[in-house]
Each structure stands twice: as C-alpha cells, then as structure tokens.
Design a protein around this motif. Structure first.
Motif, PDB file in Angstrom:
ATOM      1  N   ARG A 163       5.246  61.194 -81.338  1.00  0.00           N
ATOM      2  CA  ARG A 163       4.635  60.533 -80.206  1.00  0.00           C
ATOM      3  C   ARG A 163       3.392  59.805 -80.637  1.00  0.00           C
ATOM      4  O   ARG A 163       2.912  58.566 -80.088  1.00  0.00           O
ATOM      5  N   SER A 216       9.017  58.401 -71.674  1.00  0.00           N
ATOM      6  CA  SER A 216       7.799  59.358 -71.385  1.00  0.00           C
ATOM      7  C   SER A 216       8.016  59.651 -69.800  1.00  0.00           C
ATOM      8  O   SER A 216       7.785  61.049 -69.436  1.00  0.00           O
ATOM      9  N   ARG A 266      10.868  62.272 -69.731  1.00  0.00           N
ATOM     10  CA  ARG A 266      10.430  63.506 -70.380  1.00  0.00           C
ATOM     11  C   ARG A 266       9.642  64.172 -69.392  1.00  0.00           C
ATOM     12  O   ARG A 266       9.872  65.550 -69.303  1.00  0.00           O
ATOM     13  N   SER A 267       8.819  63.660 -68.561  1.00  0.00           N
ATOM     14  CA  SER A 267       7.782  64.378 -67.734  1.00  0.00           C
ATOM     15  C   SER A 267       8.826  65.094 -66.690  1.00  0.00           C
ATOM     16  O   SER A 267       8.517  66.249 -66.394  1.00  0.00           O
ATOM     17  N   ASP A 313      13.205  62.371 -77.645  1.00  0.00           N
ATOM     18  CA  ASP A 313      11.794  62.795 -78.655  1.00  0.00           C
ATOM     19  C   ASP A 313      12.535  62.138 -80.069  1.00  0.00           C
ATOM     20  O   ASP A 313      12.565  63.268 -80.892  1.00  0.00           O
ATOM     21  N   SER A 363       9.599  53.427 -75.052  1.00  0.00           N
ATOM     22  CA  SER A 363       8.696  54.480 -74.861  1.00  0.00           C
ATOM     23  C   SER A 363       8.082  54.783 -73.693  1.00  0.00           C
ATOM     24  O   SER A 363       7.888  55.968 -73.303  1.00  0.00           O
ATOM     25  N   THR A 364       7.771  53.923 -72.931  1.00  0.00           N
ATOM     26  CA  THR A 364       7.191  54.061 -71.494  1.00  0.00           C
ATOM     27  C   THR A 364       8.022  54.793 -70.734  1.00  0.00           C
ATOM     28  O   THR A 364       7.725  55.719 -69.856  1.00  0.00           O
ATOM     29  N   VAL A 413       3.706  56.212 -80.991  1.00  0.00           N
ATOM     30  CA  VAL A 413       3.698  55.082 -79.905  1.00  0.00           C
ATOM     31  C   VAL A 413       2.215  54.392 -79.782  1.00  0.00           C
ATOM     32  O   VAL A 413       1.260  55.112 -79.482  1.00  0.00           O
TER      33      VAL A 413
END
Length: 323
Positions: free
Chosen positions: A309, A284, A287-288, A305, A280-281, A312
């Motif tokens: 979230r 993320s 995703r940004s 996704d 998930s790190t 997490v």
C-alpha cells in the motif's frame, strides 16, 4: 502485516542509480525511488558495459537493410552486435526476472518509443520502436511487465505494472520454488478475482490447468500455467472488467450497507470509469468493508491487496499516455 514477495526487476542504471547517461546525467523517477524498498533492483547501463564512456557521443537507431542498427553518430561505428552479445551474456548470468523499468526513448534501452532514422544525417523519422537492448529484454522475458519511466507517470499504467509485477513474483516464489500442485491450487484460489479482472474466460482456463484432471506431472502443469498466466497479466484490464469485479465483491456486502455507503460506492465507480480516481481508491473502500464485516473469503483475495500500500501515491498528475 502482509508480507510481499520482492520482485526481481531489471532497471536502467541512469534512472536514479548512477550518473551514466550519454551526457553524464541521471534521471529522477518517483516510481523507481518508491519501489526501492519493495523490489530487488538489478541496475545496468548497457552502453557503459559495451565500452562506451561517460560522457559519450550520442547513438542513434538507423535503418539498414530493413533492420534498426545502433550507430554512434560522430564515429559512424555500429554497436549492434556488441549490444546484443552483452544482453545475451547478462541474461545468462541474471536468470529470471519479474519485470523491468527501462529508459524511455533511449536507442539502447527504449521499449517502444525510440526514433528510427533513415541515415545519420538530419533525416526524417521512419518509425518508432524498441532500442536494441530493450528489444532483447522483451524477447528474453516475454509476457513480463516491461515499462519505461515515462509511461509509469500515468497512474493507471502504474497500477497495472505493480499488479502484474507482484503477481508474477508471488507465483515465482510460492509456486515455482515449491513445485507442488497444492501451491498452484492455492495460488489460483487466492488470485481468482485478480485474474477475473484481466480475462474471465482465461481465468477459467487457468483453473482447469490447476485442476489437472489429466493427472499430468506437477512440473508440466506449473510450466503450462505460468505460460498462460504471463499472457493474461500482459494484457491491460479494461475499466469495465474492473467494475465487474468490484460490483461482484460489492454483492457480498449489499445487504449490510446503508444507503449513503452504497451511493458512495456507486459514485467512486463512476469516477473510476471517467478516469478521475485510481483503482486503488475503490479497492481501499471495499477493503474497509472486508475488515468491518470480517469477510473471510475476500480477505484471501489478492485483488484487494495486490501490492504494498505504500506504493499508492496520495497525489498523481495523471500524466503519461493512458495505454
């Protein structure tokens, strides 16, 4: 704000719902507690449901004639048939579920870590396997994410559990209930990267099923797709498979990013390979970039996704067996 389909999850009642363990206790699980707002839980205590009280005499799995039997140690009563009959009745009433969280090491609910003894005395352990109810769950709901609360303390196992749980719930709601080919092809398109992480070849097989070149009836196509989807999601993706997908996505931004950002991505990938950071790190981070560069195609990919979230966790002990 993304709306998530609520998975239907069977759960051992003693995990955060009721003080119904054999000793009258209750088990605390941060995972189950965190999930309560995002899934529809169906708590059950099989031992209470077959007529055993709270508290109650301990049960044990004992091998008899080559199979494990559920025996109450003090009374020597065999509850195997009662437990199997209860499970069959429950499943008939409950219908489909997307997954389950069961009590680890329980002779009733355990999944794969229950001690099987040679007799009721202080004998050695012959093997480990599922409890009677846990085995019935896995047989009735094959290729669903079924875990115990102990293993879910490990962040990699937990991420895989969440991902497959919500992917199957989306399929049940978006495709199964709609029953249309357009819903199926949309599901395949939005989950391409996610399925690629699990099995690239089977991702293509699923695409061929969804394409329906044989012009089969939608109901048949959807059933065939769901069977293969369950098998695909029951596997645990390797670190390398995830890295391959992440690097594929990275290619969409490589010309736009500066040297330091590229280096940061590479560092995160290496830390993920070593098990130092959860998937998930990195997701993320990517995703940004999806938002920053307004990458429409990747915005539609559920890989980035896969579940709420809020699930997490900021900190994680990493405890629990890896897989």
């Amino acid at each position: 704000m993304t709306e998530y389909v609520k998975p239907k999850v069977l759960v051992s009642k003693c995990i955060g719902f009721d003080s119904c363990r054999f000793n009258g206790g209750i088990i605390s699980s941060d995972v189950v507690e965190n999930l309560k707002g995002f899934v529809d839980f169906y708590p059950v205590c099989p031992e209470v449901k077959i007529g055993l009280g709270i508290p109650r005499k301990a049960l044990r799995l004992v091998e008899k004639d080559g199979e494990a039997r559920l025996i109450q140690m003090e009374t020597k009563t065999d509850y195997t048939e009662e437990m199997e009959n209860y499970a069959a009745d429950l499943f008939s009433d409950l219908g489909e579920v997307d997954g389950a969280v069961l009590k680890n090491r329980s002779p009733s609910c355990g999944t794969n870590d229950v001690k099987v003894y040679a007799d009721l005395e202080k004998s050695g352990v012959l093997e480990k396997g599922p409890g009677i109810f846990g085995s019935a769950v896995e047989q009735r709901y094959p290729h669903r994410p079924v875990e115990n609360e102990g293993r879910l303390r490990n962040f990699r196992i937990r991420e895989n559990f969440y991902t497959s749980l919500f992917a199957l719930a989306r399929f049940r709601k978006k495709v199964g209930e709609a029953g249309s080919m357009s819903a199926l092809t949309d599901y395949q398109a939005r989950n391409k990267f996610l399925l690629m992480a699990y099995d690239q070849e089977k991702m293509r097989d699923l695409g061929r099923i969804a394409a329906n070149r044989e012009d089969a009836e939608p109901e048949e196509v959807i059933v065939n797709y769901r069977k293969l989807l369950g098998r695909v999601l029951s596997e645990n993706p390797s670190y390398g498979a995830h890295v391959n997908v992440l690097q594929h996505a990275f290619g969409y931004f490589s010309d736009e990013l500066g040297r330091e950002e590229k280096s940061l991505f590479e560092d995160y990938v290496e830390d993920y390979r070593k098990g130092k950071v959860p998937l998930s790190t990195i997701i993320s981070l990517v995703r940004s970039w999806i938002v920053r560069f307004d990458q429409e195609y990747l915005k539609e990919q559920k890989y980035f996704d896969p579940y709420p979230r809020e699930l997490v966790e900021i900190s994680d002990s990493g405890k629990g067996r890896d897989l």
